[in-house]
Write an enzyme that holds these catalytic residues in place. Structure first.
Site, PDB file in Angstrom:
ATOM      1  N   LYS A  40     -14.294   7.254 -19.224  1.00  0.00           N
ATOM      2  CA  LYS A  40     -15.480   7.240 -18.373  1.00  0.00           C
ATOM      3  C   LYS A  40     -15.658   5.858 -17.768  1.00  0.00           C
ATOM      4  CE  LYS A  40     -18.330  10.798 -20.529  1.00  0.00           C
ATOM      5  NZ  LYS A  40     -19.650  11.091 -21.090  1.00  0.00           N
ATOM      6  N   HIS A  49     -32.702  11.065 -24.994  1.00  0.00           N
ATOM      7  CA  HIS A  49     -32.001  10.568 -26.180  1.00  0.00           C
ATOM      8  C   HIS A  49     -33.010  10.082 -27.218  1.00  0.00           C
ATOM      9  CE1 HIS A  49     -28.527   9.501 -23.285  1.00  0.00           C
ATOM     10  NE2 HIS A  49     -28.113  10.527 -24.021  1.00  0.00           N
ATOM     11  N   ARG A  76     -28.855  20.165 -24.220  1.00  0.00           N
ATOM     12  CA  ARG A  76     -29.904  20.238 -23.197  1.00  0.00           C
ATOM     13  C   ARG A  76     -30.026  21.648 -22.624  1.00  0.00           C
ATOM     14  NH1 ARG A  76     -27.540  15.297 -20.667  1.00  0.00           N
ATOM     15  NH2 ARG A  76     -26.375  16.912 -19.626  1.00  0.00           N
TER      16      ARG A  76
END
Length: 161
Positions: free
Chosen positions: A42, A18, A91
């Site tokens: 979450k 990050h 990613r």
């Protein structure tokens, strides 16, 4: 025209990947907001306030970077703060389909906000918050993957059980 980019995520916790993206993106935007999401879907290890504090600590040396927590719809938050760009990290190729879907929906909801994608440097491409949490929970050394304050916060969580 001043460009404000918003980099959203749960950042549970913020990782070296990050930070790599934040540090590089900060060169291109007048203002970069790290938008720490309170995602009720979450189960976060760190509270929203803790995640905001850790992100602030990690980015303290970047003068045009701000950290804000938010609840609700991302595009509403972006519009409230006058954002122009949504910054998303990719990613792996597997991230693209989901991110493309999000970008398309966000464009429909807020056509004035553009989505930009960035990839992390190769040495950070495999790092994810969930892997960092798991390694830490099992007593592994995460110091290579996170800022020292984040590593300490993870250790404190682990030691409290």
């Amino acid at each position: 025209m001043s460009i404000t980019a918003v980099y959203p995520g749960t950042f549970d916790p913020i990782t070296a990947g990050h930070f790599d993206l934040i540090e590089r993106a900060a060169r291109f935007y007048d203002r970069l907001i790290i938008a720490v999401a309170d995602n009720r879907n979450k189960q976060s290890l760190f509270s929203l306030d803790e995640r905001v504090a850790l992100a602030k600590a990690v980015t303290a040396d970047l003068p045009n970077v701000e950290v804000m927590g938010f609840r609700g719809l991302l595009v509403d938050f972006v519009q409230q703060i006058g954002g122009n760009v949504l910054l998303r990290g990719l990613r792996a190729v597997s991230d693209f389909e989901y991110e493309f879907q999000l970008a398309s929906m966000n464009r429909k909801l807020a056509p004035e906000v553009e989505t930009m994608f960035m990839t992390p440097a190769e040495q950070f491409a495999f790092i994810s918050s969930s892997l960092v949490r798991e390694i830490s929970a099992l007593g592994g050394d995460v110091s290579e993957f996170v800022h020292p304050q984040v590593a300490q916060a993870l250790a404190d969580k682990r030691n409290r059980g």
